[in-house]
Each structure stands twice: as C-alpha cells, then as structure tokens.
Design an enzyme around this catalytic site. Structure first.
Site, mmCIF file in Angstrom:
data_model
loop_
_atom_site.group_PDB
_atom_site.id
_atom_site.type_symbol
_atom_site.label_atom_id
_atom_site.label_comp_id
_atom_site.label_asym_id
_atom_site.label_seq_id
_atom_site.Cartn_x
_atom_site.Cartn_y
_atom_site.Cartn_z
ATOM 1 C CG ASP A 67 -0.217 -0.371 2.331
ATOM 2 O OD1 ASP A 67 -0.788 -1.127 3.256
ATOM 3 O OD2 ASP A 67 0.807 0.092 2.890
ATOM 4 C CG ASP A 69 0.486 4.297 4.488
ATOM 5 O OD1 ASP A 69 -0.828 4.131 3.814
ATOM 6 O OD2 ASP A 69 0.863 3.787 5.308
ATOM 7 C CG ASP A 147 7.457 2.156 13.430
ATOM 8 O OD1 ASP A 147 7.999 2.874 12.357
ATOM 9 O OD2 ASP A 147 6.514 1.445 13.499
#
Length: 445
Positions: A67, A69, A147
């Site tokens: 995907d 983002d 992260d």
C-alpha cells in the site's frame, strides 16, 4: 544515492539528507495511480505532500509495495475538504482515508513532538503509553515520531527527492532494523512496535540492531495493555504474510508468544510422548505454502492451529474422566476460548468456524453406516479434514484415519459402501507420535 557509513545511522535534526531524483531508484511509474492523484492534488492546493513509510521503503528495496501512505501538513479536516471521497477515522490517531473504489490511500497529518507529560484533548500519555496523539507539527517532528528509521523516509512529490531525517537510508543498505529514539521508551509508548519489529525482521530479512532488540526479551508483558481486538489484527499481519513459521519462532525466541497465547506456550514448553510438539510449526508452514501458491487462507484455520494444543490436552483430560469424546471437545473448546479472548479477541465470524473445525475431529473417527455420508456434506468438513491431515502428519492423530477420509472423498458409491460396512476396516492402530518428516498436505490455511 551516495554511499555513507552504514554504521552511523545518524539523527539529523534540522539537516536532513536530501537525495535528488537522479540519485535514487524510485520512479512514479511504480507508484499507484491513486496515490499519485492524492499527492498531486494536495500539492495543487499548496499543501506539502510526501509518500512515506513502507511504500518508500519497499520501492527502494525493489519490492512491490502493498500500500501507499501519504504524509502532509494539511489537517484531516483540510484533507476532507480537498477530497469528496474522503472519510476521517480514528480517535487515537486521526487519519484521512481517500477512497477509490476498493482502494484506500491513507493520508496522515505531520505529527508534532508534543509533551510526554501532557494529558490534554490532543495528546494523552498514561504510564508511558500513548492513548491519543493528534498534535500536529512539521515534517521533521513527524519523521522523528515514526517508529523505525527505515519507515521514516519521505518522497517529495514537489521535486521527487528523498528526504531522510533519521538515517534510514544507511540502515536500509545495512539490512538493519533500528528504532528512532530510546527503544524502551518507544516500546512503552506503543508495545505493538515489538510485534512490528518481528514482522519487519522476518519480512525484510533484516537484523534487529542490539539496542532495539534487547527490550524485546524484557517488555513482552506490555502487550497485555493493548486492546485485544487490535492484537487480533496485528497477529493476522504477522501470520498471514507468508513467513508465519519464522514469525512464530522469533516470537517464542523473544518470549512474546507466551504473552499472547499463554496456554499454547505452556503446552509447547513440554514434550508429548518424548517428542517435541510440531503441530503448530507444521500448520504455519502449510499456511505459508498456500500463501506462496496464492491460495485462500482464513483466520479461523490459523487460530484453530494456534490454540489446538491446549484444546487437545483438555479434551483428553475430560475423556479420561468419563466424558464422551464429543462432549469433551465442546467443553475444552469453550474453556480455551474463554481464557484466550481477553488476550487476543477473535471475532465470532472466525471463532465459530474455528470451534466447528475442532468439534468435527472426534466425529471424523465415526466411519460406520451413514455418518460419513452426512459428515462429508458438512460446510466445515473440508477444513476439518485438512486439520486432521495436519494432526496425522505431526504424529498426533492416526494416519490410517486421515488416509481413510482421503480415499472416501474420491471413492465411487460401491467403494464407499464397502468402506462403511461394519468390520470392513482392520483394527485401528494405537495412536503414536512420530518424528517430524515431510510437509503437510492441503489445508484451508
């Protein structure tokens, strides 16, 4: 891209590494049309627009992203004003989802650094755990809030440059997984990052940098603070991504599996009839094989595998105390599910077929008369049969029983009649455990 010291992985506050288009391998031809439409439209409205996260990482590695983002300085409400096909979701993290039929492009506003002591409406931190975070900021703040360094790389649609604030390009070259900031603090902010560390290490074949790795052995208990429904979703990403066996081994290596499936871990820690329990590994290997062959898999079968050992042991205990086999399997299934649900919440649309797979195991032992004919028409028969085959290959069920059902499915009417006559079968061999060998047959995944 220019080579740099692969061990440096520096944080570059205010001074990002900017890699111009001629020096990196990301091409718009490899970015989805929908993602490009979102990026260009935001840019036309004078907002910053960057591809970010796993999509950038995978493109740099030469992989096909799952995907794409987008990160922007537009607030979620401003994104909704730009796109009529947009929905805002989330409380903990407010996000904009731009819909193109079945495809969704997730758009996130740059996160601000906020205050770890804050407890206002936009950012709430309790005992180190971020429970709400809708403080917005700059691209630099956003990068350092992400992260892992390899997920903090930005592709700017304005000039097609790569922007790296956290040394992600160095870590990408080195095949190294590194948290941004203090690892203990970052894991406490969101313990699911421990599961993501395992997932990325397995998916990418990366090593986990020592400071990032060490807390994995120590902080598994924090997973108990995560909503059980969220853990169900995260575990599907782990086990339904084609490398479930490696994920299972790493989770056990770091002691994380026992915090998610304590009853199963307690069973796996012991041997049965002097042989290690291999059923879970075989079942996950079968699921990995089916995913590699682009065959369907279902969470019901996955969780039937993960929870089978405690169900089986309780089933045998209840039978030994005089309960019928069918009553015992139903009782054992109920007890194990009740204990597991607060840890990892399995939705009913999966838990009910999972329990049916288990409940059919003793019924598969009934092969006389009309019962096999009725059983073979059961909606869950194929999954239950595949489950039996896995049990037999692990040495936990009678291989002759699995072979009988294999033949019965493909036999003609006369052969089926002979197979179901009383006394037609030779005396059943006692169950025995076998050493692992070979790979499992087909299953519902």
């Amino acid at each position: 891209m220019q080579d740099s010291d692969p061990h440096s992985a520096p944080i570059r506050p205010g001074q990002p590494l900017v890699v111009p288009r001629p020096e990196h391998n990301i091409s718009r031809a490899n970015i989805s049309e929908q993602a490009l439409r979102v990026l260009y439209r935001l840019r036309q409205e004078n907002f910053q627009a960057h591809l970010v996260g796993g999509g950038v990482r995978d493109l740099l590695l030469g992989h096909e992203p799952k995907d794409f983002d987008v990160a922007t300085d537009a607030t979620p409400e401003q994104v909704r004003q730009v796109f009529r096909n947009c929905r805002l979701i989330g409380r903990r993290f407010r996000l904009a989802h731009v819909h193109f039929g079945r495809d969704i492009i997730e758009v996130a506003t740059f996160r601000g650094s906020g205050s770890d002591d804050g407890d206002d409406a936009d950012r709430q931190v309790r005992d180190g755990l971020i429970v709400r975070d809708n403080v917005y900021g700059t691209i630099e703040e956003d990068a350092l809030r992400r992260d892992f360094t390899i997920n903090a790389l930005y592709y700017d649609i304005a000039d097609f440059a790569l922007i790296d604030y956290a040394g992600g390009l160095d870590d990408l070259r080195a095949g190294r997984l590194r948290l941004i900031g203090d690892p203990v603090k970052r894991y406490r902010e969101d313990p699911v990052r421990m599961l993501r560390a395992v997932r990325f290490a397995c998916k990418l074949g990366f090593t986990i940098e020592p400071a990032t790795e060490q807390p994995l052995f120590e902080l598994g208990r924090l997973l108990r603070d995560i909503p059980a429904a969220r853990l169900f979703d995260e575990l599907l990403k782990l086990f339904h991504s084609g490398y479930g066996v490696e994920v299972f081994e790493k989770l056990r290596h770091y002691g994380l599996f026992g915090h998610l499936f304590p009853a199963t871990e307690a069973c796996l820690a012991r041997e049965d009839h002097d042989f290690p329990i291999t059923f879970v590994s075989r079942g996950l290997a079968n699921t990995d094989k089916r995913l590699a062959e682009d065959k369907p898999v279902t969470p019901a079968f996955l969780y039937a595998i993960l929870l089978w050992e405690p169900v089986r042991r309780r089933w045998e205990e209840l039978v030994a105390h005089g309960m019928t086999s069918i009553e015992a399997i139903l009782r054992a299934s109920s007890e194990v599910c009740v204990d597991q649900q607060p840890l990892v919440a399995i939705p009913k649309r999966f838990s009910l077929p999972m329990r049916e797979i288990w409940a059919l195991q003793p019924r598969l032992e009934q092969r006389d008369g009309k019962r096999p004919y009725r059983l073979i028409t059961h909606p869950r028969f194929r999954a239950a049969y595949d489950f039996l085959v896995l049990r037999a290959e692990a040495g936990e069920a009678d291989s002759e029983l699995a072979d009988w059902w294999t033949r019965f499915q493909y036999a003609g009417s006369q052969e089926r009649a002979r197979m179901t006559e009383p006394g037609a079968r030779r005396k059943r061999r006692p169950r025995r455990r076998r050493k692992p060998s070979g790979s499992s047959g087909e299953s519902a995944g």
